[in-house]
Design an enzyme around this catalytic site. Structure first.
Site, PDB file in Angstrom:
ATOM      1  N   SER A  81       0.852  -1.187   0.000  1.00  9.84           N
ATOM      2  CA  SER A  81       0.000   0.000   0.000  1.00  9.84           C
ATOM      3  C   SER A  81       0.886   1.234   0.000  1.00  9.84           C
ATOM      4  O   SER A  81       1.606   1.505   0.964  1.00  9.84           O
ATOM      5  CB  SER A  81      -0.918   0.010   1.223  1.00  9.84           C
ATOM      6  OG  SER A  81      -1.512   1.292   1.311  1.00  9.84           O
ATOM      7  N   HIS A 109      -0.906  -1.125  -4.535  1.00  7.21           N
ATOM      8  CA  HIS A 109      -2.206  -0.783  -3.952  1.00  7.21           C
ATOM      9  C   HIS A 109      -2.236   0.721  -3.679  1.00  7.21           C
ATOM     10  O   HIS A 109      -1.386   1.260  -2.972  1.00  7.21           O
ATOM     11  CB  HIS A 109      -2.410  -1.575  -2.663  1.00  7.21           C
ATOM     12  CG  HIS A 109      -3.756  -1.400  -2.059  1.00  7.21           C
ATOM     13  ND1 HIS A 109      -4.863  -2.096  -2.490  1.00  7.21           N
ATOM     14  CD2 HIS A 109      -4.183  -0.610  -1.051  1.00  7.21           C
ATOM     15  CE1 HIS A 109      -5.911  -1.743  -1.774  1.00  7.21           C
ATOM     16  NE2 HIS A 109      -5.524  -0.827  -0.894  1.00  7.21           N
ATOM     17  N   ASP A 123      -4.486   3.931  -2.379  1.00  6.89           N
ATOM     18  CA  ASP A 123      -5.639   4.266  -1.545  1.00  6.89           C
ATOM     19  C   ASP A 123      -6.132   5.678  -1.815  1.00  6.89           C
ATOM     20  O   ASP A 123      -5.446   6.654  -1.506  1.00  6.89           O
ATOM     21  CB  ASP A 123      -5.254   4.138  -0.069  1.00  6.89           C
ATOM     22  CG  ASP A 123      -5.063   2.684   0.324  1.00  6.89           C
ATOM     23  OD1 ASP A 123      -6.020   1.909   0.178  1.00  6.89           O
ATOM     24  OD2 ASP A 123      -3.953   2.333   0.762  1.00  6.89           O
ATOM     25  N   MET A 183      -8.854   8.468  -0.895  1.00  4.80           N
ATOM     26  CA  MET A 183      -9.790   8.824   0.187  1.00  4.80           C
ATOM     27  C   MET A 183     -10.287  10.257  -0.002  1.00  4.80           C
ATOM     28  O   MET A 183      -9.528  11.122  -0.444  1.00  4.80           O
ATOM     29  CB  MET A 183      -9.099   8.714   1.548  1.00  4.80           C
ATOM     30  CG  MET A 183      -8.503   7.338   1.824  1.00  4.80           C
ATOM     31  SD  MET A 183      -7.878   7.223   3.504  1.00  4.80           S
ATOM     32  CE  MET A 183      -6.977   5.667   3.420  1.00  4.80           C
ATOM     33  N   HIS A 238      -7.980   1.525  -4.884  1.00  2.00           N
ATOM     34  CA  HIS A 238      -8.993   1.290  -3.848  1.00  2.00           C
ATOM     35  C   HIS A 238      -9.682   2.621  -3.546  1.00  2.00           C
ATOM     36  O   HIS A 238      -9.110   3.499  -2.895  1.00  2.00           O
ATOM     37  CB  HIS A 238      -8.266   0.729  -2.610  1.00  2.00           C
ATOM     38  CG  HIS A 238      -9.151   0.492  -1.428  1.00  2.00           C
ATOM     39  ND1 HIS A 238      -8.640   0.242  -0.169  1.00  2.00           N
ATOM     40  CD2 HIS A 238     -10.509   0.444  -1.294  1.00  2.00           C
ATOM     41  CE1 HIS A 238      -9.641   0.066   0.677  1.00  2.00           C
ATOM     42  NE2 HIS A 238     -10.781   0.187   0.031  1.00  2.00           N
ATOM     43  N   MET A 258     -11.992   4.836  -1.619  1.00  5.12           N
ATOM     44  CA  MET A 258     -12.739   5.033  -0.371  1.00  5.12           C
ATOM     45  C   MET A 258     -13.397   6.400  -0.465  1.00  5.12           C
ATOM     46  O   MET A 258     -13.035   7.357   0.230  1.00  5.12           O
ATOM     47  CB  MET A 258     -11.788   4.927   0.828  1.00  5.12           C
ATOM     48  CG  MET A 258     -11.383   3.484   1.111  1.00  5.12           C
ATOM     49  SD  MET A 258      -9.867   3.356   2.068  1.00  5.12           S
ATOM     50  CE  MET A 258      -8.681   3.482   0.735  1.00  5.12           C
ATOM     51  N   MET A 296     -12.067  -5.750   4.034  1.00  3.02           N
ATOM     52  CA  MET A 296     -11.344  -4.819   4.914  1.00  3.02           C
ATOM     53  C   MET A 296     -11.125  -5.485   6.270  1.00  3.02           C
ATOM     54  O   MET A 296     -12.077  -5.938   6.912  1.00  3.02           O
ATOM     55  CB  MET A 296     -12.137  -3.523   5.110  1.00  3.02           C
ATOM     56  CG  MET A 296     -12.207  -2.601   3.902  1.00  3.02           C
ATOM     57  SD  MET A 296     -10.614  -2.132   3.172  1.00  3.02           S
ATOM     58  CE  MET A 296      -9.779  -1.362   4.561  1.00  3.02           C
ATOM     59  N   GLY A 340      -9.405   4.161   6.321  1.00  2.00           N
ATOM     60  CA  GLY A 340      -9.101   5.555   6.619  1.00  2.00           C
ATOM     61  C   GLY A 340      -7.640   5.814   6.922  1.00  2.00           C
ATOM     62  O   GLY A 340      -7.134   6.875   6.606  1.00  2.00           O
ATOM     63  N   GLY A 354      -1.565   1.498   9.377  1.00  2.00           N
ATOM     64  CA  GLY A 354      -1.001   1.234  10.695  1.00  2.00           C
ATOM     65  C   GLY A 354      -1.979   0.798  11.764  1.00  2.00           C
ATOM     66  O   GLY A 354      -1.644   0.831  12.952  1.00  2.00           O
ATOM     67  N   ASP A 388      -7.102  -6.218   3.235  1.00  2.00           N
ATOM     68  CA  ASP A 388      -6.466  -4.908   3.382  1.00  2.00           C
ATOM     69  C   ASP A 388      -6.608  -4.406   4.816  1.00  2.00           C
ATOM     70  O   ASP A 388      -7.723  -4.169   5.284  1.00  2.00           O
ATOM     71  CB  ASP A 388      -7.144  -3.936   2.404  1.00  2.00           C
ATOM     72  CG  ASP A 388      -6.484  -2.567   2.355  1.00  2.00           C
ATOM     73  OD1 ASP A 388      -5.420  -2.386   2.971  1.00  2.00           O
ATOM     74  OD2 ASP A 388      -7.051  -1.687   1.685  1.00  2.00           O
ATOM     75  N   GLY A 389      -5.469  -4.231   5.478  1.00  2.00           N
ATOM     76  CA  GLY A 389      -5.445  -3.617   6.801  1.00  2.00           C
ATOM     77  C   GLY A 389      -4.797  -4.508   7.848  1.00  2.00           C
ATOM     78  O   GLY A 389      -5.285  -5.606   8.113  1.00  2.00           O
ATOM     79  N   SER A 439       2.122  -0.410   6.284  1.00  2.00           N
ATOM     80  CA  SER A 439       3.144  -0.209   7.316  1.00  2.00           C
ATOM     81  C   SER A 439       3.965  -1.478   7.532  1.00  2.00           C
ATOM     82  O   SER A 439       5.145  -1.399   7.877  1.00  2.00           O
ATOM     83  CB  SER A 439       2.494   0.257   8.617  1.00  2.00           C
ATOM     84  OG  SER A 439       1.455  -0.608   9.001  1.00  2.00           O
TER      85      SER A 439
HETATM   86  C1  DX5 Z   1      -6.743   1.646   4.949  1.00  2.00           C
HETATM   87  C2  DX5 Z   1      -6.181   1.444   3.574  1.00  2.00           C
HETATM   88  C3  DX5 Z   1      -5.078   0.468   3.553  1.00  2.00           C
HETATM   89  C4  DX5 Z   1      -3.870   0.880   4.367  1.00  2.00           C
HETATM   90  C5  DX5 Z   1      -3.246  -0.389   4.871  1.00  2.00           C
HETATM   91  O1  DX5 Z   1      -7.896   2.374   4.898  1.00  2.00           O
HETATM   92  O2  DX5 Z   1      -7.179   0.969   2.689  1.00  2.00           O
HETATM   93  O3  DX5 Z   1      -4.699   0.079   2.241  1.00  2.00           O
HETATM   94  O4  DX5 Z   1      -2.926   1.620   3.660  1.00  2.00           O
HETATM   95  O5  DX5 Z   1      -2.206  -0.057   5.712  1.00  2.00           O
HETATM   96  P1  DX5 Z   1      -1.628  -1.082   6.797  1.00  2.00           P
HETATM   97  O6  DX5 Z   1      -1.100  -2.281   6.039  1.00  2.00           O
HETATM   98  O7  DX5 Z   1      -0.568  -0.288   7.454  1.00  2.00           O
HETATM   99  O8  DX5 Z   1      -2.755  -1.477   7.711  1.00  2.00           O
HETATM  100 ZN    ZN Z   2      -6.542   0.058   0.734  1.00  2.00          ZN
END
Ligand code: DX5
Ligand code: ZN
Length: 228
Positions: A7, A32, A34, A36, A65, A67, A136, A141, A144, A176-177, A199
């Site tokens: 990510s 990946h 993200d 938002m 992705h 969001m 998810m 959001g 980490g 993811d997450g 992370s």
């Molecule tokens: C969260 C994102 C993820 C995020 C994952 O809302 O969709 O893709 O970057 O990060 P880690 O792997 O650190 O949980």
């Molecule tokens: Zn994501």
């Protein structure tokens, strides 16, 4: 085959090209990204111009992705920007079927993401229309956050659903997450083929070595599964 999708949210944005090349050379299978909007989730991140820029240097597929609320408004823009997979959230629009169709009409693989509280049943009527399901394992959001343990059971139930409906070979399952070296094999064994890690990769002492170690763990799992 299991696939690792770093990510980029946890990458160094000043050195995004360097980090993209680093993860690709280390064995990442896709990037990946993200997106938002500060409405669907309480954070603002990457938009269309940055996806365009990433696409210019990427040699692996761009896994975008979304969001964002009303994702249908931006499907064309993100397809034009170079998304190879475009994933919308089931909770973000009353017109999930229409949005998935619009993504596929652009020749892009259509993904449907489910928040931790969203039941797998939302998938049932659109299962024919998705190429990827994103489960998810945190509330979207932020990077980490801690992996939500119930996700493992949800993945096992999803696999049973896909098998029962005859889509287990065709539809990719992505998680993811909170995915890190320590739990990546448990998440894969529960039924995910695409493992997103932000992370867990970029905050490691040696991110390239971490991708290598994750791939090795996943290859070991695949070999054990093939032998079983
Ligand atoms: C969260 C994102 C993820 C995020 C994952 O809302 O969709 O893709 O970057 O990060 P880690 O792997 O650190 O949980
Ligand atoms: Zn994501």
């Amino acid at each position: 085959m299991y696939q690792i999708a770093p990510s980029l949210l946890s990458a160094d944005f000043v050195n995004l090209e360097r980090d993209i090349r680093m993860v690709e050379q280390a064995g990442a299978h896709m990037l990946h990204i993200d997106v938002m909007d500060g409405r669907f989730v309480p954070n603002i991140t990457i938009g269309v111009p940055v996806v365009q820029a990433i696409k210019r240097v990427a040699t692996t597929p761009c896994d975008v992705h979304l969001m964002i609320v009303e994702p249908e408004k931006f499907i064309d823009a993100f397809c034009d920007a170079g998304a190879d997979i475009l994933t919308i959230h089931a909770e973000a629009t009353p017109h999930v079927h229409r949005a998935l169709q619009a993504i596929r009409a652009r020749g892009v693989r259509a993904g449907l993401a489910l928040n931790p509280h969203t039941p797998l049943s939302v998938l049932e009527e659109v299962i024919e229309d998705v190429d990827l399901v994103l489960i998810m394992s945190v509330n979207p959001g932020f990077g980490g956050q801690a992996f939500i343990p119930n996700t493992l059971d949800k993945l096992r139930r999803l696999r049973r659903l896909l098998e029962a409906r005859g889509h287990a070979e065709r539809i990719l399952v992505e998680v993811d997450g909170g995915v890190k070296y320590d739990n990546i094999d448990a998440v894969a064994a529960a039924g995910a083929q695409v493992l997103v890690s932000g992370s867990g990769i970029f905050k490691a002492d040696d991110p390239a070595a971490m991708i290598g170690a994750m791939n090795e763990k996943l290859q070991g799992l695949a070999a054990r599964e093939a032998a079983a």
